[in-house]
Every structure is written in structure tokens, then in C-alpha cells.
Scaffold this motif. Structure first.
Motif, short mmCIF file in Angstrom:
data_model
loop_
_atom_site.label_atom_id
_atom_site.label_comp_id
_atom_site.label_asym_id
_atom_site.label_seq_id
_atom_site.Cartn_x
_atom_site.Cartn_y
_atom_site.Cartn_z
N THR A 49 68.90 43.62 -72.15
CA THR A 49 69.19 44.41 -70.96
C THR A 49 70.67 44.76 -70.94
O THR A 49 71.52 43.88 -71.11
CB THR A 49 68.83 43.63 -69.69
OG1 THR A 49 67.43 43.31 -69.70
CG2 THR A 49 69.17 44.43 -68.44
N ILE A 50 71.00 46.02 -70.73
CA ILE A 50 72.38 46.44 -70.54
C ILE A 50 72.60 46.62 -69.04
O ILE A 50 71.85 47.34 -68.38
CB ILE A 50 72.69 47.74 -71.30
CG1 ILE A 50 72.54 47.50 -72.81
CG2 ILE A 50 74.10 48.23 -70.98
CD1 ILE A 50 72.76 48.73 -73.65
N LYS A 51 73.60 45.93 -68.51
CA LYS A 51 73.80 45.93 -67.07
C LYS A 51 75.26 45.72 -66.75
O LYS A 51 76.09 45.50 -67.66
CB LYS A 51 72.96 44.83 -66.42
CG LYS A 51 73.35 43.42 -66.85
CD LYS A 51 72.47 42.38 -66.18
CE LYS A 51 72.89 40.96 -66.52
NZ LYS A 51 72.05 39.94 -65.85
N ASP A 52 75.59 45.79 -65.48
CA ASP A 52 76.96 45.52 -65.01
C ASP A 52 77.07 44.06 -64.59
O ASP A 52 76.27 43.57 -63.79
CB ASP A 52 77.31 46.42 -63.83
CG ASP A 52 77.46 47.88 -64.23
OD1 ASP A 52 77.92 48.13 -65.36
OD2 ASP A 52 77.09 48.76 -63.43
N GLY A 71 82.22 44.09 -65.80
CA GLY A 71 82.08 45.11 -66.84
C GLY A 71 80.66 45.18 -67.35
O GLY A 71 79.77 44.44 -66.92
N ARG A 72 80.46 46.08 -68.29
CA ARG A 72 79.14 46.26 -68.89
C ARG A 72 78.87 45.13 -69.88
O ARG A 72 79.75 44.73 -70.64
CB ARG A 72 79.03 47.60 -69.62
CG ARG A 72 79.07 48.81 -68.71
CD ARG A 72 79.08 50.10 -69.52
NE ARG A 72 77.81 50.35 -70.20
CZ ARG A 72 77.66 50.32 -71.52
NH1 ARG A 72 78.68 50.04 -72.31
NH2 ARG A 72 76.49 50.57 -72.06
N ALA A 121 75.57 43.32 -72.52
CA ALA A 121 74.20 43.24 -73.03
C ALA A 121 73.75 41.80 -72.87
O ALA A 121 74.48 40.88 -73.22
CB ALA A 121 74.15 43.66 -74.49
N GLU A 173 76.15 50.65 -79.36
CA GLU A 173 77.14 50.06 -78.46
C GLU A 173 78.30 49.44 -79.25
O GLU A 173 78.16 49.09 -80.43
CB GLU A 173 76.50 48.97 -77.59
CG GLU A 173 75.42 49.47 -76.66
CD GLU A 173 75.97 50.24 -75.47
OE1 GLU A 173 77.20 50.17 -75.23
OE2 GLU A 173 75.18 50.89 -74.76
N THR A 178 75.08 36.51 -73.11
CA THR A 178 75.72 37.69 -72.54
C THR A 178 76.84 38.18 -73.46
O THR A 178 77.79 37.45 -73.73
CB THR A 178 76.29 37.39 -71.14
OG1 THR A 178 75.25 36.82 -70.34
CG2 THR A 178 76.79 38.66 -70.47
N GLY A 208 83.21 49.81 -71.93
CA GLY A 208 82.70 50.62 -70.84
C GLY A 208 82.42 52.05 -71.25
O GLY A 208 82.73 52.49 -72.33
#
Length: 283
Positions: free
Chosen positions: A133-136, A219-220, A222, A250, A278, A283
Motif C-alpha cells: 500500500t502506498i499512503k501518507d 511523507g509518502r 510503501a 517509485e 514501512t 514525494g
């Protein structure tokens, strides 16, 4: 938590930390109540209650947890006979060890050894897909203790930072427990691996006893959630870096990888542990 004055509670925390360190270093030695109480300079009549109030588990539960964790590492990384591993874990028979290990890890030791990682990617051939999952990430301040050496032995530092936080009454709400890992264990000699065991705190929290404040910025990222014993995490990293990252498009950010522990070995058996690996991204 025992009702004690703040200075007394801090002193109790320091003394319990000495015991945690001794247990980790002497899993095959004398871990009797009398011996451990003497290390902490407490009466054996009261020490077990003090220890439980600080750590959240009994002495026997700590010893059992650490010995079974070591057994899992030996099953995954060595060719030792199961009978030998059972004896080192404190069990008089393979049958008793198998019952205890199976209860904690969700499968008997032989099956665990045959299936070195509880994580299985899905897909086939070059089409390997990972549930990434890519998230903030919202950022967090951590009180941390350093660990040098085998990442699988960082539990000692987590036990110590947990005792440090409990002695200061920092568990008014469940804090995040996060491990920061600076080096690649396949490239750096084991003795030189650097990591930190961290617990979420407010930015202005007073620090002491070698504890350092770290800030993981927002920050962003994975992330991938692993379910099962910590022994299976090495395969997660291999798949994340070797398979997912080159195909993702990425770029890695300028922060170390970290693990967010969604529960702990005190809460659930190893088979139910949830660890969010994580990877910071640009960004």
C-alpha cells in the motif's frame, strides 16, 4: 502500576531494566526469582509484583517468550536437531516443546522449519504481486534505545524502552511501538547492524538513561503488513526490495526503513503478530 512516588517509580524502572538485560544475556543460566530479585536489589517476596507492574508480564512469561523466540530463530537458521532446540528452550521433551511452540506459532516446529517464512507472495513467474500500500505517513516522535547486532535480538531494547516508558507513566494511551533499521543485513556484518527500538512520545518528553528522541517525518511510504512470527520478516524485505521496488516506478526517500508493530508478543502469540514494514518514498 504500583502506586509509588515518581522518583521511586523511575528507580524501579531502572532496576527492572537491569533484570531485562540479564535475562536476555543468560537464557541458559540461573533465572530464579531469588537471582533476579538480587540483581534488582528487591526482596524476592515483592519483586515479582514490581516486575509485572512495570513490564506487564510475569518473569516466567518473559523467559518463556524469549526462549521460544530464540527457538524460532534456531529452527529458521540452523540445522540443530529439534531435540537440542527443545532442551535449550527449557523443555524436557520434544513433545512438550512441540505443544508449547505450536500453541504460540500456530504450527509445530518441524512444519515451521520446513516453511521458513509464513508469508507467501501471490502470482507466478515474473508476475509477483505483493500487497503493498502506498499512503501518507503522519510522522511521529519516538523515544528510542539503540541496538547493535542481529535485528532479531532487538526485543531486548523494546523490553527496556517499554519499562522506561511504564516507569514514567507514558501508557495513558496505547503508544505506537516502532523499530528503525539502518543497515542491510545481507551486506553489513551482523555485529555492525544498527537499529533502534522506539516508543511514541510527545516532542517535549524529558529523556534520560540513554534514551534518544527521534523524529520520523511525515511523507509518502510503501507499506506491507506481515502476519506471523518475526522470523518471516527477512523474506518480506527481499521481496519488497528485489521484486516490488524495481517494478513499482517509485524511488526510495532519504529515511531508513521502519517497522510499526500493530500488536506485541505480550498481547498475542507469534502466529498472530502483525508487523507493518514501512519504506519511505520520495514525494
Amino acid at each position: 502500576m504500583l502506586q509509588t512516588k515518581p522518583k521511586t517509580r523511575l528507580d524501579y524502572g531502572r532496576r527492572v531494566a537491569l533484570v531485562i538485560d540479564h535475562i536476555a544475556d543468560n537464557l541458559d543460566g540461573d533465572l530464579s526469582l531469588e537471582r533476579l530479585a538480587g540483581i534488582a536489589c528487591f526482596s524476592p517476596y515483592h519483586f515479582h509484583r514490581i516486575y509485572r507492574s512495570i513490564t506487564g508480564e510475569t518473569l516466567a512469561e518473559t523467559v518463556r517468550r524469549l526462549r521460544l523466540h530464540r527457538a524460532a530463530m534456531e529452527l529458521a537458521r540452523s540445522a540443530y536437531p529439534i531435540e537440542r532446540i527443545a532442551r535449550r528452550a527449557g523443555y524436557g521433551s520434544v513433545e512438550a516443546f512441540t505443544r508449547a511452540f505450536g500453541s504460540d506459532h500456530g504450527e509445530p516446529p518441524g512444519a515451521f522449519r520446513a516453511r521458513l517464512t509464513p508469508f507467501q507472495p501471490f502470482g507466478n513467474g515474473d508476475d509477483i504481486m505483493l500487497p503493498v500500500t502506498i499512503k501518507d505517513f503522519d510522522g511521529v516522535y519516538l523515544a528510542t534505545l539503540p541496538h547493535r547486532g542481529n535485528y532479531q535480538e532487538i526485543g531486548r531494547s523494546f523490553d527496556q524502552i517499554g519499562a522506561w516508558a511504564a516507569a514514567r507513566g507514558l501508557f495513558t494511551r496505547p503508544p505506537r511501538m516502532i523499530g528503525i533499521y539502518y543497515d542491510d543485513p545481507e551486506s553489513v556484518p551482523e555485529a555492525e547492524l544498527r537499529s533502534e527500538a522506539g516508543i511514541e512520545v510527545e516532542p517535549g518528553t524529558p529523556l534520560s538513561d540513554g534514551v534518544t528522541l527521534r523524529h520520523l517525518p511525515p511523507g509518502r511510504v510503501a507499506s506491507i503488513v506481515h502476519k506471523g512470527p518475526y522470523a518471516g520478516l527477512e523474506e518480506i524485505y527481499r521481496l519488497l526490495y528485489r521484486e516490488w521496488l524495481p517494478q513499482s516506478g517509485e524511488e526510495i526517500g532519504d529515511q531508513p526503513v521502519f517497522e510499526v508493530y500493530l500488536n506485541t508478543p505480550r498481547d498475542v502469540p507469534p502466529s498472530e503478530l502483525l508487523t507493518e514494514v514501512t519504506l519511505p518514498l520520495k514525494g
